[in-house]
Design an enzyme around this catalytic site. Structure first.
Site, short mmCIF file in Angstrom:
data_model
loop_
_atom_site.label_atom_id
_atom_site.label_comp_id
_atom_site.label_asym_id
_atom_site.label_seq_id
_atom_site.Cartn_x
_atom_site.Cartn_y
_atom_site.Cartn_z
N SER A 164 0.83 -1.21 0.00
CA SER A 164 0.00 0.00 0.00
C SER A 164 0.86 1.26 0.00
CB SER A 164 -0.94 0.01 1.21
OG SER A 164 -1.86 -1.05 1.15
N TYR A 165 1.86 1.28 0.86
CA TYR A 165 2.75 2.44 0.98
C TYR A 165 3.62 2.59 -0.27
CZ TYR A 165 6.42 5.43 2.94
OH TYR A 165 7.32 6.44 3.17
#
Length: 265
Positions: A164-165
Site C-alpha cells: 500500500s505504501y
C-alpha cells in the site's frame, strides 16, 4: 538543522512563500525549518492543529513564525480552503512540498492487504498530492514556482510487505514526471525526493524495537555506513526549491546514503 547543510543556501528563498504538508512533525517539520532558514515564509499544514501550531511557533526561532493550518489532505474542500488561506496571508505561493502521508500500519503482506488498508495510504499520499497540485497550480504559474514531492525507497526498491505504501509512493513519482512535462512550459519545476531520515519519531521507535543487531545490519546496507538525518534531506528540498536547481525537473533524488543506488528507476 545544521549550519553545514544549509550554509550554501542561506537566503536562497528570501521573500518566498511555501506550503509544507504533514509539517507537524518528523521530516515535514525538518523541511519547514530548512525553508524558513533559507528565508521563506512557511505554511505549516498538518492534520493535527496542535502540532501545526507548535511547529509554527518554533519556526520563529529560525527566521519567522509559520502559518499554522489544520487540514486533512485527503479532503479536497479542506485543501482548497488551506490554499486560499495561504494566498490571503502570504499573497501567493512559490514553493509546494507534498510531504503528508499516513505512515501508521505500513507493513502488511500483499495477500492480506485489503482495500481499506490500500485506500488509507492512497488518500493521504496520492490524493493529498493531487489535490494540492491542482489547488496551487494557478499561483505557482504566476510565480514560476517549484514543487517537491516526497517519494520513498520502499517504492523504488519494492520493499517486502509494504504494498500500500510503496504503490502510493510510486504513484507520486509518476505524478511528478507527468506534471513536470505539462507544467514545464509554465516555468514550474516539479521533482521528487526519496528520503531515508532515521531520526524521525516513527523511525526512532522502529529502531528501538529493532535492537542493536538489526541496526548494525541496516547500517551495513548503507554505502555511507551511517543513518542519515532529516536535516540532510531537508537541505536537498531547499536546493530543489531554489534557483540553484533551476534546470532540474521531473527527477527523483535518492537522499538515502546510497541505499537504493542499484534499484531500477
Amino acid at each position: 538543522m545544521t549550519e553545514r547543510n544549509l550554509a550554501f543556501l542561506e537566503g536562497a528563498l528570501a521573500g518566498e512563500s511555501a506550503i509544507v504538508t504533514g509539517a507537524g512533525q518528523g521530516l515535514g517539520r525538518d523541511i519547514a525549518i530548512a525553508l524558513t532558514q533559507a528565508g521563506a515564509r512557511v505554511a505549516v499544514v498538518d492534520i493535527n492543529p496542535d502540532t501545526a501550531e507548535a511547529v509554527s511557533r518554533e519556526l520563529g526561532d529560525y527566521g519567522s513564525p509559520g502559518l499554522p493550518i489544520a487540514c486533512d489532505v485527503s479532503q479536497r474542500d479542506q485543501v482548497d480552503a488551506s490554499v486560499a488561506t495561504v494566498v490571503s496571508e502570504f499573497g501567493g505561493i512559490d514553493v509546494l512540498v507534498n510531504n503528508a502521508q499516513n505512515v501508521r500500519n505500513t507493513q502488511m503482506p500483499f495477500v492480506d492487504t485489503d482495500e481499506e488498508h490500500l485506500m488509507v495510504h492512497l488518500r493521504s499520499g496520492l490524493l493529498g498530492t493531487y489535490y494540492y497540485l491542482q489547488a496551487c497550480y494557478p499561483y505557482l504559474e504566476q510565480r514560476s514556482g517549484n514543487v517537491v514531492n516526497i517519494g520513498s525507497g520502499a517504492g523504488v526498491g519494492g520493499l517486502k510487505d509494504h504494498f500500500s505504501y510503496a504503490a502510493t509512493k510510486e504513484a507520486i513519482r509518476a505524478t511528478t514526471r507527468v506534471v513536470a512535462r505539462e507544467w514545464g512550459p509554465d516555468g514550474i519545476r516539479v521533482n521528487t525526493i526519496c528520503p531515508a531520515a532515521y531520526d524521525t519519531p516513527a523511525m526512532k521507535i522502529y529502531l528501538e524495537k529493532a535492537g542493536e543487531e538489526t541496526q548494525a545490519w541496516m547500517r551495513s546496507q548503507i554505502p555511507l555506513g551511517r543513518f542519515g538525518g532529516g536535516d540532510e534531506v531537508a537541505s536537498v528540498a531547499v536546493f530543489l526549491a531554489s534557483d540553484a536547481a533551476s534546470y532540474m525537473t521531473g527527477h527523483t533524488l535518492m537522499v538515502d546514503g546510497g541505499s537504493n543506488m542499484d534499484a531500477g528507476r
